[in-house]
Design an enzyme around this catalytic site. Structure first.
Site, PDB file in Angstrom:
ATOM      1  N   TYR A 198       0.839  -1.197   0.000  1.00 61.45           N
ATOM      2  CA  TYR A 198       0.000   0.000   0.000  1.00 61.45           C
ATOM      3  C   TYR A 198       0.873   1.244   0.000  1.00 61.45           C
ATOM      4  O   TYR A 198       2.065   1.194   0.321  1.00 61.45           O
ATOM      5  CB  TYR A 198      -0.964   0.008   1.196  1.00 61.45           C
ATOM      6  CG  TYR A 198      -0.295   0.232   2.532  1.00 61.45           C
ATOM      7  CD1 TYR A 198       0.135  -0.844   3.302  1.00 61.45           C
ATOM      8  CD2 TYR A 198      -0.083   1.527   3.034  1.00 61.45           C
ATOM      9  CE1 TYR A 198       0.745  -0.645   4.538  1.00 61.45           C
ATOM     10  CE2 TYR A 198       0.529   1.734   4.257  1.00 61.45           C
ATOM     11  CZ  TYR A 198       0.940   0.644   5.010  1.00 61.45           C
ATOM     12  OH  TYR A 198       1.552   0.847   6.221  1.00 61.45           O
ATOM     13  N   CYS A 199       0.250   2.368  -0.364  1.00 64.55           N
ATOM     14  CA  CYS A 199       0.922   3.664  -0.293  1.00 64.55           C
ATOM     15  C   CYS A 199      -0.162   4.721  -0.073  1.00 64.55           C
ATOM     16  O   CYS A 199      -1.292   4.391   0.276  1.00 64.55           O
ATOM     17  CB  CYS A 199       1.747   3.941  -1.558  1.00 64.55           C
ATOM     18  SG  CYS A 199       0.763   4.032  -3.067  1.00 64.55           S
ATOM     19  N   THR A 200       0.155   5.992  -0.264  1.00 66.53           N
ATOM     20  CA  THR A 200      -0.795   7.059   0.060  1.00 66.53           C
ATOM     21  C   THR A 200      -2.022   7.037  -0.844  1.00 66.53           C
ATOM     22  O   THR A 200      -3.150   7.034  -0.364  1.00 66.53           O
ATOM     23  CB  THR A 200      -0.102   8.431  -0.052  1.00 66.53           C
ATOM     24  OG1 THR A 200       1.115   8.367   0.683  1.00 66.53           O
ATOM     25  CG2 THR A 200      -0.974   9.543   0.497  1.00 66.53           C
ATOM     26  N   GLY A 202      -2.065   5.052  -4.010  1.00 71.64           N
ATOM     27  CA  GLY A 202      -2.120   3.848  -4.834  1.00 71.64           C
ATOM     28  C   GLY A 202      -1.135   3.794  -5.984  1.00 71.64           C
ATOM     29  O   GLY A 202      -0.855   2.722  -6.513  1.00 71.64           O
ATOM     30  N   ILE A 227      -4.219   4.684   1.099  1.00 69.77           N
ATOM     31  CA  ILE A 227      -4.741   4.983   2.440  1.00 69.77           C
ATOM     32  C   ILE A 227      -5.895   5.985   2.361  1.00 69.77           C
ATOM     33  O   ILE A 227      -6.854   5.905   3.118  1.00 69.77           O
ATOM     34  CB  ILE A 227      -3.619   5.557   3.330  1.00 69.77           C
ATOM     35  CG1 ILE A 227      -2.475   4.555   3.446  1.00 69.77           C
ATOM     36  CG2 ILE A 227      -4.138   5.909   4.724  1.00 69.77           C
ATOM     37  CD1 ILE A 227      -1.165   5.181   3.871  1.00 69.77           C
TER      38      ILE A 227
END
Ligand SMILES: [Zn+2]
Ligand SMILES: [Zn+2]
Length: 351
Positions: A198-200, A202, A227
């Site tokens: 995951y990241c901020t 996508g 997120i």
């Protein structure tokens, strides 16, 4: 033919925007898809978006598109219809910024780039066409209930530090391009396990998922919309929340609180704190975490040295600023400082 860039000064354009009274909607979107001729794609996109008075910053590359823009709210439907008419962009998820005044952009810039996310990958056989599986918030929650699932945070360490998912692995580097080979090596013996990245928003984890497949991992997932979208989904659908702390974002707030937990510590005194600030000394500008007490004690500076500097006469501060490269100025646990300390520059200049 209409010009494909602006001929009016930045200052005038900004003034025009500030005078605008029609509301604007701030949107971001990205998509990985093959663009054979990014320059031609760019020109066509510019003509259409300029007509709709869209402002913002868009990157176009052979691998896809990444956009942060504002659209006059009255033109929003027209904008979406146009965007969805582009092959491969039909149905692309538009992230609408909620608490934004729409004044972040006053000009449209569309740039052709080598990549939409710099990855340092040189292997020509790497392709974004084979990606991991998207998971939504609900699927993320159920997959991560399995203790065998590995959750990987593909953001930088300072983002991880103030907030992350339960049991998420940190990939300790300052740059995404270093993180890619690092995470594949870290998990080398886990190629058959479920891996969720995951990241901020996508865009990074989507590329990371493709890279992991490229490196022989078999079951790779990534959190759709990152997120930001997860936080919205758990609220809307009343799901349990597995993210703790703050979601770091590069805007004026430097982070959006998702839970009340403070999981980080002040870099100066070690007390619980998760507010990122930039050192007030503009020759330093270090990004670090500071508690309220230390903020008062150091006048918003990262160190006693910087505090001394900000109390020098402006002329002297200018001299100090000249000697410093502020390229990558972020507090890092492994290398506490990534730049010359101001006092070293003072010494060097007076030597
Ligand atoms: Zn402190
Ligand atoms: Zn400083």
């Amino acid at each position: 033919m209409a010009p494909l860039h602006n001929r009016i000064s930045q200052k005038e354009l900004k003034e025009r925007l500030l005078k605008e009274t029609d509301p604007r909607t701030t949107i971001s979107f990205y998509r990985y898809f093959p663009i054979p001729d990014p320059a031609a794609f760019r020109d066509e996109l510019y003509k259409n978006l300029d007509t709709l008075k869209v402002f913002g910053r868009i990157y176009v590359a052979h691998e896809g598109i990444n956009a942060q823009i504002s659209v006059p709210s009255a033109n929003f439907d027209q904008f979406r219809t146009y965007l969805y008419s582009i092959t491969h962009l039909d149905g692309v998820r538009l992230n609408i910024a909620v608490d934004d005044d729409g004044k972040s952009f006053w000009v449209l810039k569309i740039k052709v780039r080598d990549k939409i996310v710099a990855d340092g990958i040189t292997d020509p056989s790497f392709s974004m066409e084979k990606k991991g599986h998207y998971v939504n918030a609900e699927q993320f929650n159920s997959l991560t209930n399995d203790p065998d699932t590995i959750v990987v945070d593909m953001r930088n360490h300072y983002e991880y530090e103030v907030g992350h998912f339960e049991n998420a692995i940190e990939v300790p580097s300052d740059t995404f391009r270093d993180q890619l080979p690092m995470v594949a090596n870290m998990l080398e013996d886990k190629k058959k396990k479920n891996i969720i990245m995951y990241c901020t928003g996508g865009i990074r984890c989507e590329k990371a998922s493709a890279y992991m497949l490229h490196r022989g991992f078999e079951n790779v997932f990534h959190l759709e919309g990152g997120i930001i979208n997860y936080a919205n989904q758990i609220k809307e659908d009343n799901l349990s929340n597995k993210f703790h702390g703050k979601n770091f974002v590069f805007d004026n707030r430097l982070g959006e609180r998702i839970t009340d937990e403070v999981i980080a510590k002040c870099h100066q005194c070690g007390k619980p704190a998760d507010t990122h600030v930039n050192c007030v000394n503009s020759a330093c500008h270090l990004l670090f975490i500071q508690c309220e007490e230390c903020k008062n004690k150091y006048d918003g500076c990262c160190s006693k040295e910087c505090q001394d500097v900000i109390h020098l006469p402006e002329e002297q501060q200018k001299v100090i600023r000249k000697g410093i490269d502020k390229g990558r100025n972020i507090f890092n646990k492994s290398k506490a400082r990534l730049r010359p300390r101001p006092q070293d520059v003072i010494k060097r200049d007076s030597a």
